[in-house]
Enzyme design. Sequence first.
Site, PDB file in Angstrom:
ATOM      1  N   ASP A   1     -11.845 -10.337  -2.109  1.00 36.39           N
ATOM      2  CA  ASP A   1     -13.232 -10.506  -1.553  1.00 36.39           C
ATOM      3  C   ASP A   1     -14.087  -9.726  -2.101  1.00 36.39           C
ATOM      4  O   ASP A   1     -13.775  -8.619  -2.608  1.00 36.39           O
ATOM      5  CB  ASP A   1     -13.031 -10.658   0.167  1.00 36.39           C
ATOM      6  CG  ASP A   1     -12.455  -9.295   0.741  1.00 36.39           C
ATOM      7  OD1 ASP A   1     -12.415  -8.273   0.154  1.00 36.39           O
ATOM      8  OD2 ASP A   1     -11.981  -9.330   1.955  1.00 36.39           O
TER       9      ASP A   1
ATOM     10  N   GLU B   1      -5.749 -10.406  -2.683  1.00 35.41           N
ATOM     11  CA  GLU B   1      -6.638 -10.388  -1.364  1.00 35.41           C
ATOM     12  C   GLU B   1      -7.889 -10.430  -1.795  1.00 35.41           C
ATOM     13  O   GLU B   1      -8.753  -9.526  -1.287  1.00 35.41           O
ATOM     14  CB  GLU B   1      -6.219  -9.334  -0.640  1.00 35.41           C
ATOM     15  CG  GLU B   1      -4.811  -9.252  -0.328  1.00 35.41           C
ATOM     16  CD  GLU B   1      -4.350  -7.903   0.835  1.00 35.41           C
ATOM     17  OE1 GLU B   1      -5.190  -7.379   1.316  1.00 35.41           O
ATOM     18  OE2 GLU B   1      -3.223  -7.678   0.777  1.00 35.41           O
TER      19      GLU B   1
ATOM     20  N   HIS C   1      -9.975  -6.052  -3.079  1.00 41.03           N
ATOM     21  CA  HIS C   1     -11.128  -5.753  -2.182  1.00 41.03           C
ATOM     22  C   HIS C   1     -12.182  -5.245  -2.996  1.00 41.03           C
ATOM     23  O   HIS C   1     -11.998  -4.097  -2.972  1.00 41.03           O
ATOM     24  CB  HIS C   1     -10.704  -5.255  -0.990  1.00 41.03           C
ATOM     25  CG  HIS C   1      -9.473  -6.174  -0.164  1.00 41.03           C
ATOM     26  ND1 HIS C   1      -9.856  -7.232   0.407  1.00 41.03           N
ATOM     27  CD2 HIS C   1      -8.328  -5.838   0.067  1.00 41.03           C
ATOM     28  CE1 HIS C   1      -8.914  -7.593   1.108  1.00 41.03           C
ATOM     29  NE2 HIS C   1      -7.742  -6.871   0.948  1.00 41.03           N
TER      30      HIS C   1
ATOM     31  N   ASN D   1       2.405  -4.176  -3.515  1.00 45.05           N
ATOM     32  CA  ASN D   1       0.816  -4.765  -3.405  1.00 45.05           C
ATOM     33  C   ASN D   1       0.125  -3.546  -3.109  1.00 45.05           C
ATOM     34  O   ASN D   1       0.537  -2.707  -2.144  1.00 45.05           O
ATOM     35  CB  ASN D   1       0.883  -5.802  -2.251  1.00 45.05           C
ATOM     36  CG  ASN D   1      -0.283  -6.560  -2.135  1.00 45.05           C
ATOM     37  OD1 ASN D   1      -0.755  -7.144  -3.134  1.00 45.05           O
ATOM     38  ND2 ASN D   1      -0.898  -6.867  -0.806  1.00 45.05           N
TER      39      ASN D   1
ATOM     40  N   GLU E   1       0.772  -1.257  -0.052  1.00 46.73           N
ATOM     41  CA  GLU E   1      -0.033   0.050  -0.210  1.00 46.73           C
ATOM     42  C   GLU E   1       0.629   1.260  -0.080  1.00 46.73           C
ATOM     43  O   GLU E   1       0.523   2.258   0.842  1.00 46.73           O
ATOM     44  CB  GLU E   1      -0.964  -0.013   1.103  1.00 46.73           C
ATOM     45  CG  GLU E   1      -1.786  -1.218   1.109  1.00 46.73           C
ATOM     46  CD  GLU E   1      -2.926  -1.364   2.369  1.00 46.73           C
ATOM     47  OE1 GLU E   1      -2.756  -0.403   3.124  1.00 46.73           O
ATOM     48  OE2 GLU E   1      -3.747  -2.213   2.101  1.00 46.73           O
TER      49      GLU E   1
HETATM   50  C1  XIL Z   1      -6.340  -7.422   7.595  1.00 47.65           C
HETATM   51  C2  XIL Z   1      -6.384  -8.646   8.421  1.00 47.65           C
HETATM   52  O1  XIL Z   1      -7.433  -9.655   7.594  1.00 47.65           O
HETATM   53  C3  XIL Z   1      -7.234  -8.484   9.525  1.00 47.65           C
HETATM   54  O2  XIL Z   1      -7.134  -9.543  10.644  1.00 47.65           O
HETATM   55  C4  XIL Z   1      -6.351  -7.236  10.472  1.00 47.65           C
HETATM   56  O3  XIL Z   1      -7.034  -6.921  11.329  1.00 47.65           O
HETATM   57  C5  XIL Z   1      -6.186  -6.111   9.710  1.00 47.65           C
HETATM   58  O4  XIL Z   1      -5.479  -6.466   8.554  1.00 47.65           O
HETATM   59  N1  XIL Z   1      -5.063  -5.038   3.154  1.00 47.65           N
HETATM   60  C6  XIL Z   1      -3.732  -6.050   3.578  1.00 47.65           C
HETATM   61  C7  XIL Z   1      -4.035  -6.958   4.464  1.00 47.65           C
HETATM   62  O5  XIL Z   1      -2.885  -5.687   2.933  1.00 47.65           O
HETATM   63  O6  XIL Z   1      -2.967  -7.305   5.343  1.00 47.65           O
HETATM   64  C8  XIL Z   1      -5.326  -6.572   5.491  1.00 47.65           C
HETATM   65  O7  XIL Z   1      -5.457  -7.739   6.381  1.00 47.65           O
HETATM   66  C9  XIL Z   1      -6.402  -6.214   4.756  1.00 47.65           C
HETATM   67  C10 XIL Z   1      -6.228  -5.336   3.884  1.00 47.65           C
END
Ligand code: XIL
Length: 341
Positions: free
Chosen positions: A247, A245, A217, A181, A139
Amino acid sequence: MAHDDPVLAGATLRRLGDLRGLQVGAAIRASTLRENPPYGAVVAREFSSITPANEMKWASVEPVRGRFDWSGADATIAFARAHDQVVRGHTLVWHRQLPDWLTTGGFTGPQVLQLMTEHIGAEAGRYAGEVVAWDVVNEPFNEDGTFRASIFEQASNGPRYIATALHAARRADPTARLYLNDFNIEGINAKSTAMLNLATALRQQGVPIDGVGIQTHVILGRVPPDFAENIHRFAAAGFEVCLTEIDVRIPLTAGEASPAQLAEQAADYARIVEASLAVRGCVGVTVWGFTDLDSWIPRAFPGHGAADLLDEGLSPKPAYLATRRTLAAHAGVDESGVRPD
Ligand code: XIL
């Protein structure tokens, strides 16, 4: 379990991915693995890649300066070995989930960069050869494509810390694929263009970078139509791409997801998998948690949820079936994994 279980009756996601050379992964929690054996059974059966959701973050591995806790990370690696899975390392440098001793320690810029380099050396060194890829920097961008202000960005008066981190990761683990990422870089926009430009510039400068992770996401109904085109830009520039990641969060206006929302979510997952399969150079897809049982979404986005492939009871949702159908179609087999004559 019964044979009419729709999951067990079909081919697993990992097997279908293998037929196409696509890693199919999930972010998992070591604590849930330990406490919930059925959860572990699904992880083992369905996925060829795993990513620790939190266990490799700096706050997890070095909560007190100089006192390391590798237990969660080690457990993840051991699970992967036992189940013939690769591990995506997540993440070495991020502005969140940092230990307090670092953020409140009053360190100078050069000290922060030194601590960052040592951290990368310790962690990537420990898991050298065990981790297929590292999200070295997570990020780094703002939504408008400018560099995010962070303790690291301030320490190097700009984005120079990114090159420093990548060099340190390569020294510590010469074989892991090194990634940047970020989120909201699925479509063609200011942020994804900034990522492409950064990766290209780093490579031109001889900085070791292999890939770009597109977090993915997304909100229900908002998979960008130019997703595949965007992945193609990165692949054409010579970078490996992984959807790291995935979802699809659902606004829970009625308290729980409606059948119509679950159907729309299934179509969104299919679109995401389609986009990844449309571009050679996209090596993997990872879902960020595979079950609504332990999703980060309800806490991070209040009023949203039901973002994953399986429900809280580990039963497949339409999203799982659509993902399997899409993988099977591209692998040239039916959903039980059989190749038609
Ligand atoms: C999230 C985890 O899933 C949670 O358990 C934690 O509380 C916060 O982080 N982007 C990312 C991940 O790169 O590391 C994050 O993971 C979700 C958003």
